[in-house]
Design a protein around this motif. Structure first.
Motif, PDB file in Angstrom:
ATOM      1  N   LEU A 258      38.025   3.080  23.346  1.00 41.13           N
ATOM      2  CA  LEU A 258      38.113   2.217  24.530  1.00 41.13           C
ATOM      3  C   LEU A 258      36.722   1.757  24.940  1.00 41.13           C
ATOM      4  O   LEU A 258      35.752   2.521  24.848  1.00 41.13           O
ATOM      5  N   ASP A 259      36.651   0.536  25.410  1.00 39.63           N
ATOM      6  CA  ASP A 259      35.391   0.018  25.947  1.00 39.63           C
ATOM      7  C   ASP A 259      35.284   0.380  27.422  1.00 39.63           C
ATOM      8  O   ASP A 259      35.308  -0.480  28.313  1.00 39.63           O
ATOM      9  N   LEU A 260      35.186   1.667  27.668  1.00 35.86           N
ATOM     10  CA  LEU A 260      35.050   2.207  29.017  1.00 35.86           C
ATOM     11  C   LEU A 260      34.176   3.459  28.951  1.00 35.86           C
ATOM     12  O   LEU A 260      34.171   4.154  27.924  1.00 35.86           O
ATOM     13  N   PRO A 261      33.485   3.803  30.031  1.00 30.31           N
ATOM     14  CA  PRO A 261      32.719   5.058  30.050  1.00 30.31           C
ATOM     15  C   PRO A 261      33.654   6.264  29.940  1.00 30.31           C
ATOM     16  O   PRO A 261      34.769   6.266  30.463  1.00 30.31           O
ATOM     17  N   ALA A 262      33.188   7.283  29.265  1.00 30.20           N
ATOM     18  CA  ALA A 262      33.994   8.492  29.107  1.00 30.20           C
ATOM     19  C   ALA A 262      34.332   9.122  30.446  1.00 30.20           C
ATOM     20  O   ALA A 262      35.426   9.669  30.633  1.00 30.20           O
ATOM     21  N   ALA A 263      33.409   9.057  31.415  1.00 27.88           N
ATOM     22  CA  ALA A 263      33.657   9.664  32.722  1.00 27.88           C
ATOM     23  C   ALA A 263      34.826   8.991  33.424  1.00 27.88           C
ATOM     24  O   ALA A 263      35.586   9.643  34.153  1.00 27.88           O
ATOM     25  N   VAL A 264      34.999   7.694  33.227  1.00 32.26           N
ATOM     26  CA  VAL A 264      36.108   6.974  33.862  1.00 32.26           C
ATOM     27  C   VAL A 264      37.426   7.345  33.203  1.00 32.26           C
ATOM     28  O   VAL A 264      38.429   7.606  33.871  1.00 32.26           O
ATOM     29  N   VAL A 265      37.444   7.385  31.879  1.00 25.96           N
ATOM     30  CA  VAL A 265      38.688   7.669  31.150  1.00 25.96           C
ATOM     31  C   VAL A 265      39.141   9.107  31.379  1.00 25.96           C
ATOM     32  O   VAL A 265      40.335   9.379  31.539  1.00 25.96           O
ATOM     33  N   SER A 266      38.217  10.044  31.406  1.00 22.45           N
ATOM     34  CA  SER A 266      38.592  11.455  31.542  1.00 22.45           C
ATOM     35  C   SER A 266      39.266  11.747  32.867  1.00 22.45           C
ATOM     36  O   SER A 266      40.068  12.684  32.966  1.00 22.45           O
ATOM     37  N   ARG A 267      38.975  10.962  33.902  1.00 20.86           N
ATOM     38  CA  ARG A 267      39.604  11.207  35.214  1.00 20.86           C
ATOM     39  C   ARG A 267      41.080  10.858  35.211  1.00 20.86           C
ATOM     40  O   ARG A 267      41.829  11.315  36.081  1.00 20.86           O
ATOM     41  N   HIS A 268      41.528  10.056  34.245  1.00 21.23           N
ATOM     42  CA  HIS A 268      42.913   9.578  34.262  1.00 21.23           C
ATOM     43  C   HIS A 268      43.674   9.900  32.978  1.00 21.23           C
ATOM     44  O   HIS A 268      44.764   9.380  32.771  1.00 21.23           O
ATOM     45  N   SER A 269      43.126  10.749  32.132  1.00 15.38           N
ATOM     46  CA  SER A 269      43.776  11.027  30.854  1.00 15.38           C
ATOM     47  C   SER A 269      44.485  12.370  30.822  1.00 15.38           C
ATOM     48  O   SER A 269      44.992  12.772  29.782  1.00 15.38           O
ATOM     49  N   ARG A 270      44.475  13.126  31.915  1.00 16.40           N
ATOM     50  CA  ARG A 270      45.159  14.403  32.030  1.00 16.40           C
ATOM     51  C   ARG A 270      44.796  15.339  30.889  1.00 16.40           C
ATOM     52  O   ARG A 270      43.687  15.844  30.824  1.00 16.40           O
ATOM     53  N   ASP A 271      45.700  15.568  29.919  1.00 14.61           N
ATOM     54  CA  ASP A 271      45.402  16.526  28.862  1.00 14.61           C
ATOM     55  C   ASP A 271      44.831  15.861  27.619  1.00 14.61           C
ATOM     56  O   ASP A 271      44.837  16.441  26.540  1.00 14.61           O
ATOM     57  N   GLY A 272      44.334  14.626  27.752  1.00 19.68           N
ATOM     58  CA  GLY A 272      43.714  13.955  26.625  1.00 19.68           C
ATOM     59  C   GLY A 272      42.314  14.494  26.356  1.00 19.68           C
ATOM     60  O   GLY A 272      41.684  15.120  27.207  1.00 19.68           O
ATOM     61  N   VAL A 273      41.825  14.236  25.143  1.00 23.12           N
ATOM     62  CA  VAL A 273      40.470  14.624  24.739  1.00 23.12           C
ATOM     63  C   VAL A 273      39.617  13.368  24.703  1.00 23.12           C
ATOM     64  O   VAL A 273      39.928  12.417  23.983  1.00 23.12           O
ATOM     65  N   VAL A 274      38.540  13.359  25.476  1.00 24.54           N
ATOM     66  CA  VAL A 274      37.679  12.187  25.602  1.00 24.54           C
ATOM     67  C   VAL A 274      36.301  12.530  25.048  1.00 24.54           C
ATOM     68  O   VAL A 274      35.714  13.561  25.405  1.00 24.54           O
ATOM     69  N   GLU A 275      35.791  11.645  24.193  1.00 29.87           N
ATOM     70  CA  GLU A 275      34.463  11.840  23.591  1.00 29.87           C
ATOM     71  C   GLU A 275      33.611  10.607  23.884  1.00 29.87           C
ATOM     72  O   GLU A 275      34.026   9.476  23.615  1.00 29.87           O
ATOM     73  N   GLU A 276      32.435  10.815  24.433  1.00 31.89           N
ATOM     74  CA  GLU A 276      31.540   9.706  24.745  1.00 31.89           C
ATOM     75  C   GLU A 276      30.895   9.174  23.474  1.00 31.89           C
ATOM     76  O   GLU A 276      30.321   9.931  22.678  1.00 31.89           O
ATOM     77  N   LEU A 277      30.986   7.838  23.278  1.00 30.75           N
ATOM     78  CA  LEU A 277      30.369   7.186  22.130  1.00 30.75           C
ATOM     79  C   LEU A 277      29.198   6.298  22.538  1.00 30.75           C
ATOM     80  O   LEU A 277      28.470   5.820  21.663  1.00 30.75           O
ATOM     81  N   GLY A 278      29.045   6.067  23.807  1.00 30.10           N
ATOM     82  CA  GLY A 278      27.979   5.209  24.307  1.00 30.10           C
ATOM     83  C   GLY A 278      28.120   5.056  25.804  1.00 30.10           C
ATOM     84  O   GLY A 278      29.024   5.624  26.427  1.00 30.10           O
ATOM     85  N   PRO A 279      27.255   4.259  26.439  1.00 30.86           N
ATOM     86  CA  PRO A 279      27.322   4.105  27.900  1.00 30.86           C
ATOM     87  C   PRO A 279      28.670   3.565  28.375  1.00 30.86           C
ATOM     88  O   PRO A 279      29.164   3.958  29.425  1.00 30.86           O
ATOM     89  N   ASN A 280      29.274   2.654  27.607  1.00 30.96           N
ATOM     90  CA  ASN A 280      30.539   2.042  28.018  1.00 30.96           C
ATOM     91  C   ASN A 280      31.536   2.067  26.854  1.00 30.96           C
ATOM     92  O   ASN A 280      32.279   1.095  26.639  1.00 30.96           O
ATOM     93  N   ARG A 281      31.595   3.161  26.159  1.00 28.59           N
ATOM     94  CA  ARG A 281      32.467   3.259  25.000  1.00 28.59           C
ATOM     95  C   ARG A 281      32.807   4.740  24.776  1.00 28.59           C
ATOM     96  O   ARG A 281      31.945   5.603  24.860  1.00 28.59           O
ATOM     97  N   CYS A 282      34.090   5.020  24.501  1.00 30.50           N
ATOM     98  CA  CYS A 282      34.510   6.409  24.297  1.00 30.50           C
ATOM     99  C   CYS A 282      35.691   6.472  23.353  1.00 30.50           C
ATOM    100  O   CYS A 282      36.400   5.485  23.140  1.00 30.50           O
ATOM    101  N   ARG A 283      35.893   7.664  22.813  1.00 27.76           N
ATOM    102  CA  ARG A 283      37.039   7.949  21.947  1.00 27.76           C
ATOM    103  C   ARG A 283      38.055   8.754  22.755  1.00 27.76           C
ATOM    104  O   ARG A 283      37.693   9.715  23.449  1.00 27.76           O
ATOM    105  N   LEU A 284      39.337   8.380  22.660  1.00 27.77           N
ATOM    106  CA  LEU A 284      40.396   9.060  23.391  1.00 27.77           C
ATOM    107  C   LEU A 284      41.468   9.512  22.419  1.00 27.77           C
ATOM    108  O   LEU A 284      42.005   8.707  21.646  1.00 27.77           O
TER     109      LEU A 284
END
Length: 339
Positions: A258-284
């Motif tokens: 996703l083209d979103l910061p990991a901190a933003v995605v992790s707040r709404h992914s519940r039991d998902g695993v979020v990995e930061e790939l860059g300032p505005n990019r993450c793996r979910l």
């Protein structure tokens, strides 16, 4: 030596703290003679407390179960914990709201002022999750019957009402033969009560909603409990409600970028695993009960999506894209209402 009344309360408190008490240890704790302990035990028996003598080298006493509930003693922490538990009893779905309110009032009346003030300042408002229909209440007698069967390891026969659409009545439901199960656990999930059992006719594990169960008597024969797949009740039940066959994972799990910061995605992914790939990019990595459901959950994020895998998730996005496109065309062809 303390006064008799104070000593009796101390003795009762000790008897409630553990199962068996040697007489000599009680005498030491109360700083009295064993003869005084025996007299105090007799006084408590006269007041209705079922205290039995324990045979053995040292002898002793035990506070046993009786036919009526005698007055109980609680320390400060126990009293506060009991009051809090009674305040949130309305969320259990066990049909004990009125009894819990009466019990809370009884406990509060006999509390010392210091504890009563703590309870009065802690007002808990139980807010249940929104639902199109309120969760059905379960008769407490049904819960007791199910729990007793689980404890005694006795097979159960019960009538099980199927789910009905809104507006349906009991006359709309077809008669079905009683279910025969070996009950293993009584659990709560999402504000509802469920019986986890081995279905003797279907030869498989099943979860039954307790509010749909009408037990039949007498109970069946005793049984030797089967081993639950995975060994953990919580993981097994969670897997069943996720749509899997008792495992602790979702039946559908996919990976996207996703083209979103990991901190933003992790707040709404519940039991998902979020990995930061860059300032505005993450793996979910996220799971769901179906591939379209997983694609829709990921689509909630207002960002560009790159599907890593598997192919089923990519196909689900394609199906949803066609479905949403058709919905958008249908909406645009409808003239706006006249105001």
């Amino acid at each position: 030596m303390p006064k008799t009344s104070a000593r009796l309360l101390s003795l009762l408190s000790l008897l409630q703290a553990r199962r068996d008490w040697p007489g000599a240890l009680l005498a030491e704790r109360l700083d009295v003679s064993p003869r005084t302990v025996r007299r105090d035990v007799d006084r408590l028996r006269e007041l209705g407390y079922p205290i039995v003598a324990v045979k053995g080298p040292d002898g002793g006493y035990r506070l046993d179960a009786g036919t009526q509930l005698p007055p109980l003693l609680f320390d400060d922490e126990q009293a506060v914990a009991l009051a809090i538990a009674l305040q949130i009893a309305t969320t259990t779905g066990a049909g004990i709201e009125e009894a819990a309110a009466r019990a809370l009032n009884t406990v509060r009346q006999v509390m010392p002022v210091r504890l009563r003030h703590r309870i009065d300042t802690l007002r808990v408002t139980a807010v249940e999750r929104p639902a199109s229909r309120p969760d059905p209440q379960v008769d407490s007698s049904v819960l007791m019957t199910l729990s007793a069967a689980v404890h005694a390891r006795e097979a159960l026969r019960f009538d099980y009402a199927p789910a009905s659409p809104p507006g349906a009545t009991g006359d709309d439901r077809a008669e079905s033969p009683p279910r025969r199960v070996q009950p293993h656990h009584l659990v709560t999930w999402g504000g509802r009560w469920y019986l986890l059992a081995w279905d003797l006719d279907r030869e498989n594990w099943r979860t039954f909603r307790a509010d749909r169960i009408t037990p039949r008597t007498p109970a069946g024969p005793r049984f030797t409990p089967r081993e639950l797949p995975g060994g953990e009740v919580a993981a097994f039940v969670a897997g069943r409600f996720r749509g899997s066959d008792g495992s602790d994972d979702w039946p559908c799990r996919g990976e996207v970028i996703l083209d979103l910061p990991a901190a933003v995605v992790s707040r709404h992914s519940r039991d998902g695993v979020v990995e930061e790939l860059g300032p505005n990019r993450c793996r979910l990595v996220l799971g769901s009960w179906s591939w379209p459901g997983l694609a829709a959950a990921i689509g909630r994020f207002d960002a560009d999506i790159e599907v890593v895998g598997p192919a089923e998730l990519r196909d689900a996005f394609a199906r949803l894209a066609r479905r949403y496109a058709d919905a958008a065309v249908g909406a645009s062809s409808t003239p706006p209402p006249i105001r």
